[in-house]
Design an enzyme around this catalytic site. Sequence first.
Site, PDB file in Angstrom:
ATOM      1  N   SER A  65     -14.819   8.906 -37.428  1.00 50.50           N
ATOM      2  CA  SER A  65     -14.084   9.883 -38.215  1.00 50.50           C
ATOM      3  C   SER A  65     -14.983  10.566 -39.246  1.00 50.50           C
ATOM      4  CB  SER A  65     -12.877   9.204 -38.875  1.00 50.50           C
ATOM      5  OG  SER A  65     -11.977  10.150 -39.391  1.00 50.50           O
TER       6      SER A  65
ATOM      7  N   ASP B   5      -6.243  11.867 -29.557  1.00 49.77           N
ATOM      8  CA  ASP B   5      -6.633  11.972 -30.962  1.00 49.77           C
ATOM      9  C   ASP B   5      -6.763  13.438 -31.367  1.00 49.77           C
ATOM     10  OD1 ASP B   5      -7.547  11.546 -33.505  1.00 49.77           O
ATOM     11  OD2 ASP B   5      -9.409  10.550 -32.919  1.00 49.77           O
TER      12      ASP B   5
ATOM     13  N   HIS C 299      -6.180   7.640 -33.362  1.00 50.50           N
ATOM     14  CA  HIS C 299      -7.413   7.852 -34.125  1.00 50.50           C
ATOM     15  C   HIS C 299      -8.097   6.544 -34.513  1.00 50.50           C
ATOM     16  CE1 HIS C 299     -10.262   9.949 -36.614  1.00 50.50           C
ATOM     17  NE2 HIS C 299      -9.843   9.358 -37.723  1.00 50.50           N
TER      18      HIS C 299
END
Length: 405
Positions: A275, A336, A388
């Site tokens: 991320s 995602d 995610h």
Amino acid sequence: MSSTFSMTLVQSASPTDCNLAFQINSTLPSPAHLVSNKNGEQGSQSQHLCDMWRDIQGAHNWNGLLDPMDPILKSEVLRYGNMAKVCYDAFDGESSSKHYGECKYSKTSLFDKMGMSECGYRATKYIYANTNVLAAPFVEKAKDRAVWLGFIAVCESEKEIRRLGRRDIVVAWRGTQTTQEWIQDLRDFLIPARLSYKCERTSKDHGAAIAIANDGVRIETGFLSCYTSIISHEDSKGKSVNKSARGLVNAEIRRLLNVYKNEIDNLSITFTGHSLGAALTTLSAYDTKNILKANCYNNIPVTVFSFASPRVGNLSFAKKVEDIGLKVMRLVNKGDVVPKVPGVFMNEKMGFLSRWLSWLPWTYFHVGVEVSLGNNSSSHQKSVAYYHHLEVYLRLLAGCKEDNN
């Protein structure tokens, strides 16, 4: 991340990338268990990894290794994914904690505490960053100005070095954990990188200093701020340090290259993160590769294994990543949303139009080779945050079925 998506994720989950309100019921298989020999039988990756490590690190852009993914490559990507996971598990994100914003463990005990005592690596440097954007009353604590974002480690085990075929340096970054970091994610407009490079080796080795121009490279504001903003914190010896995350990373890699200067031909630098950490991984690897290039260390492979990476920069950045030989593998869960931002409306998929409008501060381009995980649809309704989650990525990569809870 784009403002629209980031706010949706903030509302659907707590302000953290990995501490979400669900559990994965089955454990991830050990990377070593995923490796098969040429006859399709279970075997040890030490049989082949030491001979093909440059291919695993992307020397040929993983051609012939991705469809299906080579078991040795899969095992190595999982191993680096677990390094990124350490950055979450070791982070003290409890706002009431005395050590909030720091790593829970010392460098000497980090891998032992994470149950990775046999990994063969030793953490040599912790990465701190200034993630502070807004002043009081929005700041959670003063410590937010110098929070722990990851670590640098080097392989020291002779057994592991033989298995890998070289000595490996790892730079691992964690994703968003604090409110200030969420605010950084929302700053999704592009600004000039202004990262300069010069030859730092003596004139005896090289002639005039080499400067590399940015050539129009632009980076997402929040990511660049996290990477380059100056921080003030005390090191392990209680000495005050005034450096940016960039300064800490560059100084430590420079130091390690000097320590292992006799092993340059058999040394690799691998960056990994998830991320926000994936974005910082790509940015710091780009920075490191440019520094190595300026100092005639271009033969050292620099590789990125990123998970759930948002877009980081513009077209010039994407071209520069390719030109300097930085190898990037982006692992993307099809469910995602984060890898689709920023640049929702103007990105590399828009063809000629995106190139024509690449000067705009919202036109983003992904970099490297994308590896898709999971299915486009699922029989079970899951939250945006679920898709995610780093552990979901690792489970999908390992070939586990999606969790139905």
